[in-house]
Design a protein around this motif. Structure first.
Motif, PDB file in Angstrom:
ATOM      1  N   TYR A 188      14.939   5.046  -3.859  1.00 40.42           N
ATOM      2  CA  TYR A 188      14.316   4.781  -2.558  1.00 40.42           C
ATOM      3  C   TYR A 188      14.150   3.272  -2.359  1.00 40.42           C
ATOM      4  CZ  TYR A 188      10.682   4.357   0.985  1.00 40.42           C
ATOM      5  OH  TYR A 188       9.961   3.981   2.093  1.00 40.42           O
TER       6      TYR A 188
ATOM      7  N   CYS B 118      -4.816   4.534 -10.306  1.00 43.94           N
ATOM      8  CA  CYS B 118      -3.954   3.549  -9.620  1.00 43.94           C
ATOM      9  C   CYS B 118      -4.622   2.954  -8.391  1.00 43.94           C
ATOM     10  CB  CYS B 118      -2.665   4.214  -9.158  1.00 43.94           C
ATOM     11  SG  CYS B 118      -1.508   4.527 -10.465  1.00 43.94           S
TER      12      CYS B 118
ATOM     13  N   ALA C 207       8.061  -0.630  -1.974  1.00 37.59           N
ATOM     14  CA  ALA C 207       8.857  -0.087  -3.081  1.00 37.59           C
ATOM     15  C   ALA C 207       9.962  -1.060  -3.514  1.00 37.59           C
ATOM     16  CB  ALA C 207       9.472   1.248  -2.684  1.00 37.59           C
TER      17      ALA C 207
ATOM     18  N   LEU D 158      -3.756  14.714   1.159  1.00 39.39           N
ATOM     19  CA  LEU D 158      -4.033  15.710   0.106  1.00 39.39           C
ATOM     20  C   LEU D 158      -5.518  15.747  -0.248  1.00 39.39           C
ATOM     21  CD1 LEU D 158      -0.901  15.255  -2.201  1.00 39.39           C
ATOM     22  CD2 LEU D 158      -1.435  17.186  -0.690  1.00 39.39           C
TER      23      LEU D 158
ATOM     24  N   ARG E 215      -4.054   1.072  -4.684  1.00 43.86           N
ATOM     25  CA  ARG E 215      -3.095   0.858  -3.599  1.00 43.86           C
ATOM     26  C   ARG E 215      -3.762   0.141  -2.434  1.00 43.86           C
ATOM     27  NH1 ARG E 215      -0.371   1.935  -7.097  1.00 43.86           N
ATOM     28  NH2 ARG E 215       1.309   3.436  -7.338  1.00 43.86           N
TER      29      ARG E 215
ATOM     30  N   ASP F  98       4.950   5.412 -10.965  1.00 41.74           N
ATOM     31  CA  ASP F  98       3.822   4.854 -10.207  1.00 41.74           C
ATOM     32  C   ASP F  98       3.397   3.513 -10.800  1.00 41.74           C
ATOM     33  OD1 ASP F  98       3.265   6.567  -8.124  1.00 41.74           O
ATOM     34  OD2 ASP F  98       1.894   7.816  -9.290  1.00 41.74           O
TER      35      ASP F  98
ATOM     36  N   ASN G 208      -4.982  16.526  -7.261  1.00 40.34           N
ATOM     37  CA  ASN G 208      -4.600  16.147  -8.620  1.00 40.34           C
ATOM     38  C   ASN G 208      -4.566  14.632  -8.732  1.00 40.34           C
ATOM     39  OD1 ASN G 208      -4.231  18.849  -9.475  1.00 40.34           O
ATOM     40  ND2 ASN G 208      -2.208  18.862  -8.482  1.00 40.34           N
ATOM     41  N   ILE G 209      -5.280  14.104  -9.681  1.00 39.07           N
ATOM     42  CA  ILE G 209      -5.283  12.651  -9.907  1.00 39.07           C
ATOM     43  C   ILE G 209      -4.237  12.367 -10.974  1.00 39.07           C
ATOM     44  CG2 ILE G 209      -6.664  10.694 -10.726  1.00 39.07           C
ATOM     45  CD1 ILE G 209      -9.151  12.266  -9.672  1.00 39.07           C
ATOM     46  N   PHE G 210      -3.216  11.614 -10.573  1.00 36.45           N
ATOM     47  CA  PHE G 210      -2.102  11.374 -11.500  1.00 36.45           C
ATOM     48  C   PHE G 210      -2.410  10.205 -12.430  1.00 36.45           C
ATOM     49  CE2 PHE G 210       0.475  13.279  -7.864  1.00 36.45           C
ATOM     50  CZ  PHE G 210       0.455  14.551  -8.438  1.00 36.45           C
TER      51      PHE G 210
ATOM     52  N   ARG H 160       2.097  10.152 -12.883  1.00 32.16           N
ATOM     53  CA  ARG H 160       3.313  10.523 -12.150  1.00 32.16           C
ATOM     54  C   ARG H 160       4.372   9.466 -12.480  1.00 32.16           C
ATOM     55  NH1 ARG H 160       2.759  11.005  -5.636  1.00 32.16           N
ATOM     56  NH2 ARG H 160       2.732   8.740  -5.806  1.00 32.16           N
TER      57      ARG H 160
ATOM     58  N   THR I 162       2.926  14.790  -0.014  1.00 32.36           N
ATOM     59  CA  THR I 162       2.762  14.203  -1.350  1.00 32.36           C
ATOM     60  C   THR I 162       1.782  13.026  -1.325  1.00 32.36           C
ATOM     61  OG1 THR I 162       4.548  12.594  -1.051  1.00 32.36           O
ATOM     62  CG2 THR I 162       5.169  14.752  -1.956  1.00 32.36           C
ATOM     63  N   HIS I 163       1.379  12.594  -0.129  1.00 34.13           N
ATOM     64  CA  HIS I 163       0.565  11.376  -0.024  1.00 34.13           C
ATOM     65  C   HIS I 163      -0.913  11.657  -0.307  1.00 34.13           C
ATOM     66  CE1 HIS I 163       4.235  10.263   2.123  1.00 34.13           C
ATOM     67  NE2 HIS I 163       3.969   9.047   1.678  1.00 34.13           N
ATOM     68  N   LEU I 164      -1.529  10.683  -0.941  1.00 38.96           N
ATOM     69  CA  LEU I 164      -2.885  10.887  -1.450  1.00 38.96           C
ATOM     70  C   LEU I 164      -3.888  11.258  -0.358  1.00 38.96           C
ATOM     71  CD1 LEU I 164      -4.817  10.756  -3.883  1.00 38.96           C
ATOM     72  CD2 LEU I 164      -5.291   8.386  -3.240  1.00 38.96           C
TER      73      LEU I 164
ATOM     74  N   VAL J 269       9.674   8.874  -3.081  1.00 38.50           N
ATOM     75  CA  VAL J 269      10.150   8.194  -4.286  1.00 38.50           C
ATOM     76  C   VAL J 269      10.689   9.198  -5.310  1.00 38.50           C
ATOM     77  CG1 VAL J 269       9.379   6.860  -6.282  1.00 38.50           C
ATOM     78  CG2 VAL J 269       8.659   6.187  -3.985  1.00 38.50           C
TER      79      VAL J 269
ATOM     80  N   SER K 115       9.759  -1.417   2.672  1.00 37.37           N
ATOM     81  CA  SER K 115       8.668  -0.831   1.890  1.00 37.37           C
ATOM     82  C   SER K 115       8.292  -1.731   0.726  1.00 37.37           C
ATOM     83  CB  SER K 115       9.142   0.523   1.353  1.00 37.37           C
ATOM     84  OG  SER K 115       8.297   0.977   0.333  1.00 37.37           O
TER      85      SER K 115
ATOM     86  N   ASN L 243       0.710   1.116   1.815  1.00 39.00           N
ATOM     87  CA  ASN L 243       0.472   2.567   1.959  1.00 39.00           C
ATOM     88  C   ASN L 243      -0.054   2.926   3.349  1.00 39.00           C
ATOM     89  OD1 ASN L 243       0.643   2.074  -0.985  1.00 39.00           O
ATOM     90  ND2 ASN L 243       0.215   4.267  -1.063  1.00 39.00           N
TER      91      ASN L 243
HETATM   92  N1  UFG Z   1      -1.806  10.169  -6.093  1.00 36.37           N
HETATM   93  C1  UFG Z   1      -2.560  11.060  -6.841  1.00 36.37           C
HETATM   94  N2  UFG Z   1      -2.483  12.362  -6.492  1.00 36.37           N
HETATM   95  C2  UFG Z   1      -1.721  12.837  -5.475  1.00 36.37           C
HETATM   96  C3  UFG Z   1      -0.961  11.917  -4.726  1.00 36.37           C
HETATM   97  C4  UFG Z   1      -1.030  10.585  -5.071  1.00 36.37           C
HETATM   98  O1  UFG Z   1      -3.260  10.691  -7.779  1.00 36.37           O
HETATM   99  O2  UFG Z   1      -1.700  14.050  -5.236  1.00 36.37           O
HETATM  100  C5  UFG Z   1      -1.900   8.747  -6.425  1.00 36.37           C
HETATM  101  C6  UFG Z   1      -0.541   8.159  -6.792  1.00 36.37           C
HETATM  102  O3  UFG Z   1      -0.341   8.288  -8.171  1.00 36.37           O
HETATM  103  C7  UFG Z   1      -0.724   6.714  -6.324  1.00 36.37           C
HETATM  104  C8  UFG Z   1      -1.682   6.813  -5.149  1.00 36.37           C
HETATM  105  O4  UFG Z   1      -2.323   8.077  -5.282  1.00 36.37           O
HETATM  106  O5  UFG Z   1      -1.337   5.987  -7.327  1.00 36.37           O
HETATM  107  C9  UFG Z   1      -0.983   6.768  -3.812  1.00 36.37           C
HETATM  108  O6  UFG Z   1       0.077   7.709  -3.823  1.00 36.37           O
HETATM  109  P1  UFG Z   1       0.913   8.084  -2.523  1.00 36.37           P
HETATM  110  O7  UFG Z   1       1.864   9.157  -2.950  1.00 36.37           O
HETATM  111  O8  UFG Z   1       0.005   8.369  -1.394  1.00 36.37           O
HETATM  112  O9  UFG Z   1       1.677   6.747  -2.188  1.00 36.37           O
HETATM  113  P2  UFG Z   1       2.584   5.844  -3.153  1.00 36.37           P
HETATM  114  O10 UFG Z   1       1.732   4.676  -3.559  1.00 36.37           O
HETATM  115  O11 UFG Z   1       3.234   6.607  -4.209  1.00 36.37           O
HETATM  116  O12 UFG Z   1       3.710   5.452  -2.139  1.00 36.37           O
HETATM  117  C10 UFG Z   1       3.705   4.261  -1.526  1.00 36.37           C
HETATM  118  C11 UFG Z   1       4.506   4.402  -0.236  1.00 36.37           C
HETATM  119  C12 UFG Z   1       5.965   4.531  -0.534  1.00 36.37           C
HETATM  120  C13 UFG Z   1       6.402   3.446  -1.477  1.00 36.37           C
HETATM  121  C14 UFG Z   1       5.582   3.477  -2.745  1.00 36.37           C
HETATM  122  C15 UFG Z   1       5.992   2.377  -3.704  1.00 36.37           C
HETATM  123  O13 UFG Z   1       4.068   5.540   0.499  1.00 36.37           O
HETATM  124  O14 UFG Z   1       6.700   4.425   0.665  1.00 36.37           O
HETATM  125  O15 UFG Z   1       4.231   3.303  -2.411  1.00 36.37           O
HETATM  126  O16 UFG Z   1       5.519   2.643  -4.990  1.00 36.37           O
HETATM  127  F1  UFG Z   1       7.685   3.619  -1.812  1.00 36.37           F
END
Ligand code: UFG
Length: 338
Positions: free
Chosen positions: A138, A216, A116, A190, A218, A282, A203-205, A279, A185-187, A76, A114, A167
Motif C-alpha cells: 500500500y 500504538c 504509509a 471499531l 497515532r 504497525d 481488540n487492542i493490537f 498487528r 478495520t479502523h480503530l 495495509v 498517505s 489517521n
Molecule cells: N488498532 C487496534 N485495534 C483495532 C484497530 C486498530 O488496536 O481493532 C490500532 C492499530 O494497531 C493502530 C491504531 O489502532 O495502532 C490505528 O489503527 P487504524 O487501523 O485505525 O489505522 P492505521 O494507523 O493502521 O492506518 C493508518 C492509515 C493508513 C496508513 C497507515 C500507515 O489509516 O492509511 O496508517 O501505517 F496506511
C-alpha cells in the motif's frame, strides 16, 4: 471551476465535495461505487465509471479544470496479501487517470497520499523530508505514484499537490456523511461499535510497544480538516503555486488506550476491550510535523480528538440500521445493551 473527484463518493471524497461546493467550486463525482455511496453525493453531478476506462474518463474530463484523485485500495494488511490488486488499482489504473488528465490538457492534480509512505520513521515528528521507506505494498504504491507525479510535473508542466494523510477519522457535523465500510478495520469506528455493543469488544493490537502505556500512538485528523486542506491545495494550484507535498495531521498523538478512554467519555458508555498480539506492520508511533502545511498551505486543523469522537459517535448512532444491513453476520446489539 469544475473539479473532477475520482473516487469522490467515498469517505474522504464526499466530505471534500461538500466543502468544495461551499467554497464555490463545482464538484463532479467520478466513482465506480465499489466502496463509495451514492447517497453521499446525491446533490452533485455523478458519473459512474472505472478508472481503467479511458473512454469514460475522456468524456468525464471534458470542461474540467482540476482533478482530485481519491480512488485507491487502502488496507495495509490486504495489500500484503493481494499486492497485485493494489499495484493494479493504485498504480496501473491511477496512471490511466493521470495520462487521461494530461491528454485532456488539465494541469492541476491533487493526490491522496498517505503517511504509509514513511514506513517506520526514524525521526519524530515526521516531516515531508523524512525519508520515504514504505514497508508494505500500500505504502509502496502511494510513494510510486508520488514519483510519477514528480516526473509528469517536470516533463509535461503538470502542477500537483500530494497530501499525505495521517489517521483520518470523524464525520461531518451534519450527521449525513461518515465512515461506512462493509469491512471495518479502523480503530475509531471499531471502538464506537464496541461501545454500542455492535461487537463484543475492541481488540487492542499490542500493549508492549515502547510508548508510555504500551499501545500504538497515532495522529488522528478530522475528516473535515482534511477536506479544508484540499480546498487550500486547490486554491494554491489555481493561484499558480508550485507542485508540493504536505503532511496532513494535527501534530498530536494519542495511544489506543487514550482513544478508548476519550470514546468512553464522549459516549458515556464503557468500551469492552481485549489485548491481542501486535498487528503485523504497525509502526509504534506516527505523528506529523504540520509546519509546512501551516506555512505554505495556510492550513491548520481546527478540531481535536474529542471533536473527532463526538462527530463519529453521532454518525454511528444515526447509522446503526445501515450498519446491521451491511454486516449481517455481526452480533445484533439489542439484547446485549448495558
Ligand atoms: N488498532 C487496534 N485495534 C483495532 C484497530 C486498530 O488496536 O481493532 C490500532 C492499530 O494497531 C493502530 C491504531 O489502532 O495502532 C490505528 O489503527 P487504524 O487501523 O485505525 O489505522 P492505521 O494507523 O493502521 O492506518 C493508518 C492509515 C493508513 C496508513 C497507515 C500507515 O489509516 O492509511 O496508517 O501505517 F496506511
Amino acid at each position: 471551476m469544475r473539479v473532477l473527484l475520482v473516487g469522490g463518493a467515498g469517505y474522504i471524497g464526499s466530505h471534500v465535495a461538500l466543502r468544495l461546493s461551499e467554497r464555490g467550486f463545482v464538484p463532479v463525482i467520478y466513482d465506480n461505487f465499489s466502496t463509495g455511496h451514492r447517497r453521499f453525493v446525491d446533490q452533485f453531478e455523478v458519473i459512474q465509471g472505472e478508472m481503467a476506462d479511458c473512454e469514460c474518463l475522456r468524456h468525464a474530463l471534458k470542461n474540467i479544470d482540476a482533478v482530485i484523485h481519491f480512488a485507491a485500495k487502502a488496507y495495509v494488511g490486504e495489500s500484503i496479501l493481494k499486492p497485485r490488486e493494489y499495484y493494479t488499482t493504485n498504480m496501473t489504473d491511477a496512471l490511466t487517470l493521470l495520462n487521461a488528465t494530461v491528454d485532456a490538457g488539465i494541469r492541476k492534480f491533487i493526490f491522496s497520499s498517505s503517511c504509509a509512505v514513511y514506513g517506520v520513521p526514524e525521526q519524530l515528528p515526521i516531516r515531508e523530508t523524512t525519508p520515504r521507506i514504505p514497508i508494505n505494498p500500500y505504502g509502496q504504491t502511494k510513494a510510486a505514484f508520488e514519483d510519477a507525479l514528480r516526473s509528469y510535473s517536470a516533463a509535461y508542466g503538470l502542477r500537483f499537490v500530494a497530501l499525505r494523510y495521517f489517521n483520518a477519522a470523524g464525520a461531518d457535523e451534519s450527521g449525513t456523511l461518515g465512515e461506512m465500510r462493509s469491512t471495518e478495520t479502523h480503530l475509531i469506528p471499531l471502538v464506537l461499535k464496541a461501545a454500542l455493543r455492535r461487537s463484543q469488544q475492541v481488540n487492542i493490537f499490542g500493549n508492549d510497544y515502547t510508548t508510555p502505556d504500551g499501545t500504538c500512538i497515532r495522529d488522528y485528523i478530522h475528516v473535515n480538516d482534511l477536506a479544508s486542506a484540499h480546498v487550500s491545495a486547490l486554491e494554491l494550484l489555481f493561484n499558480e503555486g508550485e507542485s508540493d507535498v504536505f503532511n496532513l495531521g494535527t501534530g498530536v498523538g494519542f495511544s489506543v488506550l487514550e482513544v478508548i478512554a476519550a470514546a468512553e467519555k464522549v459516549s458515556s458508555l464503557r468500551v469492552p476491550r481485549a489485548i491481542l498480539p501486535r498487528r503485523t506492520g504497525d509502526p509504534p508511533i506516527l505523528v506529523c510535523d504540520g509546519e509546512h502545511a501551516r506555512r505554505k498551505l495556510h492550513w491548520s486543523p481546527q478540531r481535536g480528538l474529542i471533536e473527532i469522537l463526538r462527530t463519529a459517535w453521532k454518525w454511528q448512532i444515526a447509522n446503526q440500521a445501515d450498519d446491521l444491513l451491511s454486516t449481517p453476520l455481526r452480533q445484533s446489539s439489542a439484547q446485549h445493551r448495558p
